[in-house]
Write a protein that holds these residues in place. Structure first.
Motif, PDB file in Angstrom:
ATOM      1  N   ASP A  13      34.239 -30.268  12.280  1.00  8.99           N
ATOM      2  CA  ASP A  13      33.563 -29.003  11.962  1.00  8.99           C
ATOM      3  C   ASP A  13      33.142 -28.195  13.187  1.00  8.99           C
ATOM      4  OD1 ASP A  13      33.810 -29.514   9.217  1.00  8.99           O
ATOM      5  OD2 ASP A  13      31.892 -30.583   9.157  1.00  8.99           O
ATOM      6  N   ALA A  14      33.294 -28.730  14.388  1.00 10.41           N
ATOM      7  CA  ALA A  14      32.948 -27.962  15.584  1.00 10.41           C
ATOM      8  C   ALA A  14      33.988 -26.865  15.812  1.00 10.41           C
ATOM      9  CB  ALA A  14      32.858 -28.874  16.799  1.00 10.41           C
ATOM     10  N   ARG A  15      33.570 -25.807  16.490  1.00 14.62           N
ATOM     11  CA  ARG A  15      34.462 -24.682  16.791  1.00 14.62           C
ATOM     12  C   ARG A  15      34.330 -24.308  18.257  1.00 14.62           C
ATOM     13  NH1 ARG A  15      34.779 -20.995  12.370  1.00 14.62           N
ATOM     14  NH2 ARG A  15      35.714 -19.499  13.828  1.00 14.62           N
ATOM     15  N   MET A  45      33.812 -21.741  21.194  1.00 17.89           N
ATOM     16  CA  MET A  45      32.989 -20.542  21.263  1.00 17.89           C
ATOM     17  C   MET A  45      33.290 -19.771  22.541  1.00 17.89           C
ATOM     18  SD  MET A  45      29.309 -21.714  19.733  1.00 17.89           S
ATOM     19  CE  MET A  45      29.145 -21.822  17.943  1.00 17.89           C
ATOM     20  N   ARG A 105      29.389 -17.308  20.708  1.00 15.16           N
ATOM     21  CA  ARG A 105      29.882 -16.790  19.421  1.00 15.16           C
ATOM     22  C   ARG A 105      31.140 -17.561  19.069  1.00 15.16           C
ATOM     23  NH1 ARG A 105      30.569 -10.548  19.425  1.00 15.16           N
ATOM     24  NH2 ARG A 105      28.319 -10.668  19.017  1.00 15.16           N
ATOM     25  N   GLU A 106      31.275 -17.955  17.817  1.00 10.94           N
ATOM     26  CA  GLU A 106      32.469 -18.680  17.400  1.00 10.94           C
ATOM     27  C   GLU A 106      33.712 -17.834  17.621  1.00 10.94           C
ATOM     28  OE1 GLU A 106      30.774 -21.552  13.810  1.00 10.94           O
ATOM     29  OE2 GLU A 106      31.801 -19.677  13.317  1.00 10.94           O
ATOM     30  N   SER A 161      29.002 -25.110  12.557  1.00  6.35           N
ATOM     31  CA  SER A 161      29.742 -25.711  13.669  1.00  6.35           C
ATOM     32  C   SER A 161      28.818 -26.224  14.770  1.00  6.35           C
ATOM     33  CB  SER A 161      30.731 -24.696  14.262  1.00  6.35           C
ATOM     34  OG  SER A 161      30.047 -23.599  14.841  1.00  6.35           O
ATOM     35  N   LEU A 162      27.518 -25.896  14.691  1.00  6.23           N
ATOM     36  CA  LEU A 162      26.548 -26.378  15.667  1.00  6.23           C
ATOM     37  C   LEU A 162      25.685 -27.504  15.109  1.00  6.23           C
ATOM     38  CD1 LEU A 162      25.341 -23.002  17.231  1.00  6.23           C
ATOM     39  CD2 LEU A 162      26.971 -24.643  18.194  1.00  6.23           C
ATOM     40  N   THR A 192      24.547 -21.931  11.518  1.00  9.38           N
ATOM     41  CA  THR A 192      25.916 -22.089  12.025  1.00  9.38           C
ATOM     42  C   THR A 192      26.364 -23.534  11.859  1.00  9.38           C
ATOM     43  OG1 THR A 192      25.433 -20.365  13.676  1.00  9.38           O
ATOM     44  CG2 THR A 192      27.427 -21.681  14.001  1.00  9.38           C
ATOM     45  N   ALA A 200      27.191 -27.092  21.619  1.00 10.88           N
ATOM     46  CA  ALA A 200      28.047 -25.910  21.606  1.00 10.88           C
ATOM     47  C   ALA A 200      29.224 -26.146  22.544  1.00 10.88           C
ATOM     48  CB  ALA A 200      27.262 -24.678  22.036  1.00 10.88           C
TER      49      ALA A 200
END
Length: 249
Positions: free
Chosen positions: A186-188, A190, A165-166, A115-116, A113, A121
């Motif tokens: 790039d982080a999302r 969740m 979960r993204e 984004s991690l 992943t 997170a």
């Protein structure tokens, strides 16, 4: 539909009691200790709790892990302001607060992943209702609970297990009116399922003895699931249980 543990434990308890003489069935001991932890926790989990949730409960931590692409253990790194979206034109905004989990045990899906990659997170929660202010337009009303309130309720350093979960694009309903604090590149954001957050209460952990548990459900009580959720008494035991069931990278 959520599975109620109380009836199942009662039946199991009667069966075990019949076969074990006067000894108290372990499953009932575990359920009692979990309820005591809920009552005596130093963590303000009420800010995170879902109101009368209706969901398909998983019987054990490993059962939920099998159905999720990401499982992480770590510590709370803090809270920050999340985005606020418009619920309807000229109406109050729907605010979110973001929990930062610094990952210390990447149990599943972390390496895959992007984004991690930062090792953190970013999990979004509903921030709750806003305060009505007749002197200001509804879109300027502010949440009753601040980011500082969430930090005080569930403070940095608290050990945590999460099944994030993204959030897909467009998951935030309505136009974003307040972007919130920026995320790293790039982080999302969740989201987690109802059983997807387990906390270790530091006060309960320090006082723990015998069958007493230090674990508390974040979004719903642990007793909403099966007996498998009640067997681990510490975060180390919970992580070890998942690893024994093959949940490890």
């Amino acid at each position: 539909m959520r599975k109620g543990l109380g009836g199942a434990l009662l039946v199991a308890g009667l069966v075990l009691a019949a076969s074990c003489g006067t000894g108290e069935p372990p499953v009932l001991v575990a359920a009692r200790e979990a309820r005591l932890s809920e009552q005596n926790t130093s963590l303000g989990v009420s800010l995170l709790r879902l109101s009368m949730p209706d969901f398909p409960a998983y019987d054990s931590p490993e059962a939920l892990a099998a159905d999720r692409s990401i499982v992480v253990a770590g510590v709370i790194d803090g809270w920050q302001q999340g985005p606020a979206t418009e619920t309807y034109e000229n109406g109050p905004l729907d605010y979110r607060v973001v929990l930062r989990v610094r990952i210390t045990e990447p149990l599943k899906g972390v390496k895959a992943t992007p984004s991690l990659a930062s090792g953190v997170a970013f999990i979004a929660f509903d921030q709750g209702p806003v305060i009505r202010d007749a002197s200001a337009p509804a879109k300027r009303w502010k949440p009753a609970k601040s980011v500082a309130d969430f930090e005080k309720a569930v403070p940095s350093g608290t050990r945590v297990l999460a099944y994030p979960r993204e959030m897909p694009s467009g998951a935030l309903t309505g136009p974003v009116r307040v972007p919130g604090d920026p995320l790293p590149r790039d982080a999302r954001l969740m989201a987690i399922p109802p059983q997807g957050l387990v906390l270790e209460d530091p006060v309960l952990a320090a006082r723990r003895s015998g069958s007493r548990t230090a674990l508390v459900g974040g979004r719903v009580p642990l007793t909403d699931g099966g007996a498998g959720w009640l067997e681990p008494r510490t975060m180390d035991e919970l992580v070890a249980r998942l690893k024994r069931h093959g949940v490890t990278e």
